[in-house]
Design a protein around this motif. Sequence first.
Motif, PDB file in Angstrom:
ATOM      1  N   ALA A 105      -2.534  -9.228 -20.180  1.00  0.00           N
ATOM      2  CA  ALA A 105      -3.965  -9.316 -20.462  1.00  0.00           C
ATOM      3  C   ALA A 105      -4.744  -8.162 -19.832  1.00  0.00           C
ATOM      4  CB  ALA A 105      -4.510 -10.652 -19.962  1.00  0.00           C
ATOM      5  N   GLY A 106      -4.065  -7.335 -19.026  1.00  0.00           N
ATOM      6  CA  GLY A 106      -4.722  -6.205 -18.394  1.00  0.00           C
ATOM      7  C   GLY A 106      -5.327  -6.519 -17.042  1.00  0.00           C
ATOM      8  N   ASP A 107      -5.064  -7.710 -16.524  1.00  0.00           N
ATOM      9  CA  ASP A 107      -5.597  -8.106 -15.219  1.00  0.00           C
ATOM     10  C   ASP A 107      -4.742  -7.560 -14.089  1.00  0.00           C
ATOM     11  OD1 ASP A 107      -7.550  -9.555 -16.529  1.00  0.00           O
ATOM     12  OD2 ASP A 107      -6.416 -11.430 -16.460  1.00  0.00           O
ATOM     13  N   ARG A 108      -5.332  -7.539 -12.910  1.00  0.00           N
ATOM     14  CA  ARG A 108      -4.633  -7.125 -11.691  1.00  0.00           C
ATOM     15  C   ARG A 108      -4.226  -8.381 -10.945  1.00  0.00           C
ATOM     16  NH1 ARG A 108      -6.624  -5.698  -6.386  1.00  0.00           N
ATOM     17  NH2 ARG A 108      -5.288  -4.122  -5.462  1.00  0.00           N
ATOM     18  N   GLU A 167      -3.088  -9.749  -7.251  1.00  0.00           N
ATOM     19  CA  GLU A 167      -3.022  -9.390  -5.844  1.00  0.00           C
ATOM     20  C   GLU A 167      -2.518 -10.574  -5.032  1.00  0.00           C
ATOM     21  OE1 GLU A 167      -5.944  -8.156  -2.166  1.00  0.00           O
ATOM     22  OE2 GLU A 167      -6.570  -7.707  -4.203  1.00  0.00           O
ATOM     23  N   ILE A 168      -1.478 -10.330  -4.242  1.00  0.00           N
ATOM     24  CA  ILE A 168      -0.924 -11.352  -3.354  1.00  0.00           C
ATOM     25  C   ILE A 168      -1.097 -10.817  -1.941  1.00  0.00           C
ATOM     26  CG2 ILE A 168       1.128 -12.681  -2.746  1.00  0.00           C
ATOM     27  CD1 ILE A 168       2.084 -12.080  -5.665  1.00  0.00           C
ATOM     28  N   ARG A 169      -2.057 -11.385  -1.214  1.00  0.00           N
ATOM     29  CA  ARG A 169      -2.400 -10.905   0.135  1.00  0.00           C
ATOM     30  C   ARG A 169      -1.170 -10.908   1.033  1.00  0.00           C
ATOM     31  NH1 ARG A 169      -7.596  -8.818   0.599  1.00  0.00           N
ATOM     32  NH2 ARG A 169      -8.847  -9.868  -0.966  1.00  0.00           N
ATOM     33  N   GLY A 170      -0.996  -9.835   1.776  1.00  0.00           N
ATOM     34  CA  GLY A 170       0.125  -9.703   2.688  1.00  0.00           C
ATOM     35  C   GLY A 170       1.409  -9.239   2.015  1.00  0.00           C
ATOM     36  N   PHE A 171       1.408  -9.161   0.699  1.00  0.00           N
ATOM     37  CA  PHE A 171       2.606  -8.739  -0.033  1.00  0.00           C
ATOM     38  C   PHE A 171       2.333  -7.458  -0.803  1.00  0.00           C
ATOM     39  CE2 PHE A 171       5.489  -8.957  -3.744  1.00  0.00           C
ATOM     40  CZ  PHE A 171       6.695  -8.931  -3.072  1.00  0.00           C
ATOM     41  N   GLY A 172       1.405  -7.527  -1.755  1.00  0.00           N
ATOM     42  CA  GLY A 172       1.092  -6.353  -2.554  1.00  0.00           C
ATOM     43  C   GLY A 172       0.340  -6.715  -3.805  1.00  0.00           C
ATOM     44  N   SER A 173       0.168  -5.744  -4.679  1.00  0.00           N
ATOM     45  CA  SER A 173      -0.560  -5.994  -5.923  1.00  0.00           C
ATOM     46  C   SER A 173       0.182  -5.358  -7.104  1.00  0.00           C
ATOM     47  CB  SER A 173      -1.981  -5.445  -5.823  1.00  0.00           C
ATOM     48  OG  SER A 173      -1.964  -4.057  -5.624  1.00  0.00           O
ATOM     49  N   PHE A 174      -0.017  -5.977  -8.249  1.00  0.00           N
ATOM     50  CA  PHE A 174       0.535  -5.496  -9.508  1.00  0.00           C
ATOM     51  C   PHE A 174      -0.633  -5.132 -10.409  1.00  0.00           C
ATOM     52  CE2 PHE A 174       3.504  -8.601  -7.837  1.00  0.00           C
ATOM     53  CZ  PHE A 174       4.736  -8.023  -8.030  1.00  0.00           C
ATOM     54  N   LYS A 175      -0.494  -4.047 -11.133  1.00  0.00           N
ATOM     55  CA  LYS A 175      -1.495  -3.692 -12.130  1.00  0.00           C
ATOM     56  C   LYS A 175      -0.803  -2.924 -13.247  1.00  0.00           C
ATOM     57  CE  LYS A 175      -3.123   0.728 -10.336  1.00  0.00           C
ATOM     58  NZ  LYS A 175      -4.276   1.488  -9.920  1.00  0.00           N
ATOM     59  N   VAL A 176      -1.526  -2.728 -14.333  1.00  0.00           N
ATOM     60  CA  VAL A 176      -0.994  -1.974 -15.465  1.00  0.00           C
ATOM     61  C   VAL A 176      -1.655  -0.600 -15.459  1.00  0.00           C
ATOM     62  CG1 VAL A 176      -0.827  -1.842 -17.971  1.00  0.00           C
ATOM     63  CG2 VAL A 176      -0.562  -4.035 -16.822  1.00  0.00           C
ATOM     64  N   LYS A 177      -0.837   0.441 -15.494  1.00  0.00           N
ATOM     65  CA  LYS A 177      -1.343   1.806 -15.518  1.00  0.00           C
ATOM     66  C   LYS A 177      -1.119   2.376 -16.914  1.00  0.00           C
ATOM     67  CE  LYS A 177      -1.207   6.108 -12.972  1.00  0.00           C
ATOM     68  NZ  LYS A 177      -0.661   6.841 -11.846  1.00  0.00           N
ATOM     69  N   GLU A 178      -2.152   3.027 -17.429  1.00  0.00           N
ATOM     70  CA  GLU A 178      -2.057   3.595 -18.769  1.00  0.00           C
ATOM     71  C   GLU A 178      -1.779   5.098 -18.674  1.00  0.00           C
ATOM     72  OE1 GLU A 178      -4.796   2.362 -21.694  1.00  0.00           O
ATOM     73  OE2 GLU A 178      -5.193   0.451 -20.690  1.00  0.00           O
ATOM     74  N   TYR A 179      -0.822   5.541 -19.466  1.00  0.00           N
ATOM     75  CA  TYR A 179      -0.456   6.944 -19.520  1.00  0.00           C
ATOM     76  C   TYR A 179      -0.790   7.490 -20.900  1.00  0.00           C
ATOM     77  CZ  TYR A 179       2.197   6.096 -15.268  1.00  0.00           C
ATOM     78  OH  TYR A 179       2.562   5.770 -13.988  1.00  0.00           O
TER      79      TYR A 179
END
Length: 91
Positions: free
Chosen positions: A38-41, A43-55
């Motif tokens: 869906a294009g959302d980010r 974030e899991i505090r203390g672990f990290g974050s996932f996001k979608v990067k467009e090239y």
Amino acid sequence: MNKSELVKTLAEDYNLSQDEAVAVVNTFFDSVREALVAGDRVEIRGFGSFKVKEYKGYVGRNPKTGDSVKVSPKRLPVFRAGKEMKELVNP
């Protein structure tokens, strides 16, 4: 650690059946996957974050033949470790 090892650890640590642990792990991964699609980010505090990067697309070169190749634009999932995770890995 792979998915089955994660399921086993979860089942042992929280006294769950294998099926319950599989359901928990699958629900987590499905939720992260749906958010990224869906294009959302995520974030899991203390672990990290996932996001979608467009090239953007570009014209590349085939190293074997030297021919020009058009590379299509794409979206890729990216993980960035959080501060606490970085500190654990690099004491």
